[in-house]
Design an enzyme around this catalytic site. Structure first.
Site, mmCIF file in Angstrom:
data_model
loop_
_atom_site.group_PDB
_atom_site.id
_atom_site.type_symbol
_atom_site.label_atom_id
_atom_site.label_comp_id
_atom_site.label_asym_id
_atom_site.label_seq_id
_atom_site.Cartn_x
_atom_site.Cartn_y
_atom_site.Cartn_z
ATOM 1 N N MET A 62 0.805 -1.224 0.000
ATOM 2 C CA MET A 62 0.000 0.000 0.000
ATOM 3 C C MET A 62 0.840 1.277 0.000
ATOM 4 S SD MET A 62 -3.315 -0.690 -0.074
ATOM 5 C CE MET A 62 -2.769 -1.750 -1.419
ATOM 6 N N LYS A 63 2.128 1.163 0.323
ATOM 7 C CA LYS A 63 3.034 2.329 0.335
ATOM 8 C C LYS A 63 2.396 3.521 1.062
ATOM 9 C CE LYS A 63 5.363 1.001 -3.973
ATOM 10 N NZ LYS A 63 4.467 -0.084 -4.423
ATOM 11 N N LEU A 64 2.005 3.292 2.298
ATOM 12 C CA LEU A 64 1.320 4.325 3.074
ATOM 13 C C LEU A 64 2.215 5.539 3.312
ATOM 14 C CD1 LEU A 64 -0.383 2.182 5.871
ATOM 15 C CD2 LEU A 64 -1.318 2.841 3.649
ATOM 16 N N LEU A 65 1.628 6.714 3.283
ATOM 17 C CA LEU A 65 2.308 7.950 3.677
ATOM 18 C C LEU A 65 1.250 8.997 3.974
ATOM 19 C CD1 LEU A 65 4.873 9.539 4.180
ATOM 20 C CD2 LEU A 65 4.842 10.236 1.778
#
EC number: 4.1.1.23
Length: 230
Positions: A62-65
């Site tokens: 998901m490459k959360l940021l």
């Protein structure tokens, strides 16, 4: 770990029907699957839960940021889903919030350093002052300090990153292509054997398997190459 424990098949397909077809074709040969945006937003999150219940390990890419509280809330809910791995961009505050939210769980948090589709020209255009190698190493150090479970980086940087993070953290490498296969949109790639020898703990392979005429045969060839390099 055997090659089966290390190979992650990326379900980079447009819909659940295609994903189910790939998983069925691969059977017990494959333990780990990666699910990213494309499939997640086409019913893939429930599919991920079902696969986990069936004993598969799921890498949720998901490459959360976001702001700390938002990242933490998202991670808390992902922990409840029974996922094995989760990515977030390797920014210090986001990583620290995620680590706190996942404390006590089996979820391995992975810091994404620099996308394997990016080269130095891309980073300059995005406003970064570092070349890919330097930025990857800097973010690896930050992930280590934040208490992350692992790092995502290309095989080109894997050996240098392994020296920074030590032997215990996961080192997950996308952009893996068997010799002679099309690079697609990847710019920093290596073969499965090269990835293992460089120090990667897990290799992510998508198109060379999911787009193959015989996905199981393609996966078995990659597993054999990895086993030979271990």
């Amino acid at each position: 770990m055997t090659a089966r424990d290390r190979l992650i098949v990326g379900l980079d397909v447009p819909n659940l029907q295609e994903a189910e077809k790939v998983v069925s074709a691969l059977g017990d040969d494959i333990l780990y699957y990666k699910i990213g945006y494309q499939l997640a937003f086409a019913g893939g999150l429930e599919f991920a839960r079902d696969l986990a219940k069936d004993g598969k390990k799921i890498f949720l890419d998901m490459k959360l940021l976001d702001i700390d509280n938002t990242v933490a809330s998202g991670v808390e809910n992902i922990v409840k889903m029974g996922m094995s791995m989760l990515t977030l961009h390797a920014y210090p505050k986001a990583m620290k919030a995620a680590v706190a939210a996942a404390k006590g769980s089996d979820l391995c948090l992975l810091g994404v350093t620099v996308l394997t589709s990016m080269d130095e020209e891309d980073l300059i255009a995005a406003g970064y002052e570092y070349d890919p190698h330097t930025l990857v190493l800097r973010r690896a150090e930050q992930a280590l300090l934040a208490g992350m479970g692992g790092i995502v980086c290309s095989a080109e940087e894997a050996s240098a990153v392994r020296k920074i993070i030590g032997p215990d953290m996961a080192l997950v490498t996308p952009g893996i292509r068997p010799a002679g296969s099309d690079k697609g949109d990847q710019k920093r790639v290596m073969t499965p054997a090269e990835g293992i020898r460089a120090g990667s703990s897990h290799l992510v392979v998508a198109r060379p398997i999911v787009k193959a005429a015989d996905p199981r045969e393609a996966a078995r060839a990659i597993l054999a190459e990895m086993d030979a390099a271990l």
